[in-house]
Design a protein around this motif. Structure first.
Motif, PDB file in Angstrom:
ATOM      1  N   ARG A 122       0.718  -1.177  -0.007  1.00 35.73           N
ATOM      2  CA  ARG A 122      -0.062   0.021   0.023  1.00 35.73           C
ATOM      3  C   ARG A 122       0.917   1.310   0.031  1.00 35.73           C
ATOM      4  O   ARG A 122       1.912   1.238   0.607  1.00 35.73           O
TER       5      ARG A 122
ATOM      6  N   VAL B  48       4.197   1.649  -6.573  1.00 34.34           N
ATOM      7  CA  VAL B  48       3.244   0.588  -6.831  1.00 34.34           C
ATOM      8  C   VAL B  48       2.379   0.712  -8.119  1.00 34.34           C
ATOM      9  O   VAL B  48       1.404   0.209  -8.554  1.00 34.34           O
TER      10      VAL B  48
ATOM     11  N   THR C 190      -7.157   7.546  -6.820  1.00 32.40           N
ATOM     12  CA  THR C 190      -6.087   7.021  -7.170  1.00 32.40           C
ATOM     13  C   THR C 190      -5.166   8.370  -7.770  1.00 32.40           C
ATOM     14  O   THR C 190      -5.550   9.122  -8.073  1.00 32.40           O
TER      15      THR C 190
ATOM     16  N   GLU D 297      -2.218   3.537 -10.823  1.00 34.21           N
ATOM     17  CA  GLU D 297      -3.484   3.314 -10.305  1.00 34.21           C
ATOM     18  C   GLU D 297      -3.726   2.558  -8.773  1.00 34.21           C
ATOM     19  O   GLU D 297      -4.808   2.453  -8.389  1.00 34.21           O
ATOM     20  N   LYS D 298      -2.640   2.156  -8.497  1.00 33.90           N
ATOM     21  CA  LYS D 298      -2.647   1.681  -7.128  1.00 33.90           C
ATOM     22  C   LYS D 298      -2.201   2.437  -5.929  1.00 33.90           C
ATOM     23  O   LYS D 298      -2.345   2.349  -4.910  1.00 33.90           O
TER      24      LYS D 298
ATOM     25  N   LYS E 206      -2.795   5.717  -3.890  1.00 35.98           N
ATOM     26  CA  LYS E 206      -3.819   6.141  -3.379  1.00 35.98           C
ATOM     27  C   LYS E 206      -3.385   7.681  -2.880  1.00 35.98           C
ATOM     28  O   LYS E 206      -2.585   8.029  -2.640  1.00 35.98           O
TER      29      LYS E 206
END
Length: 127
Positions: free
Chosen positions: A9, A58, A35, A61-62, A64
């Motif tokens: 994350r 990451v 995103t 799109e991953k 946050k």
């Protein structure tokens, strides 16, 4: 991403003054959550840190992203949170604005200058 070494994350929270975002508000409030890709589309002039973080971790799109407008602050603040195989990490940076263009962090301008000054030097990463 293999280079990320097991990151699960990554989140960036950016806090900007209402004046720098051109918004009128009397209290702190979240104006975006989503995103990194969505943040770049909606705030292309204000989120260069999100793109850099996403590419280095990451993916866009991953990653946050949260943007907070706060009329009480004078410096932009970025808080990076990451979790992975290594554990948890939190890093907070408070940026001075660039004197000639307060919408841009001085650190961003200095980073671009450093890249240009080192453009002919090879970067080597080894395991």
């Amino acid at each position: 991403m293999k280079a990320a070494g097991g990151l699960a994350r990554v989140q960036l929270t950016t806090k900007k003054s209402s004046a720098l975002l051109g918004m009128e508000t009397e209290e702190e409030k979240v104006i975006f959550e989503g995103t990194g890709g969505d943040a770049v589309e909606q705030f292309p002039k204000n989120i260069n840190v999100a793109m850099t973080l996403a590419l280095a971790s990451v993916g866009i799109e991953k990653t946050k992203m949260r943007i907070i407008v706060d009329p009480a602050i004078e410096q932009n603040t970025q808080t990076i949170e990451a979790e992975g195989d290594f554990g948890k990490m939190q890093l907070q940076v408070e940026n001075h604005p660039m004197p000639e263009n307060p919408k841009t962090n001085l650190l961003a301008a200095l980073s671009i200058l450093a890249v240009l000054q080192n453009k002919d030097k090879a970067l080597r990463i080894s395991n």
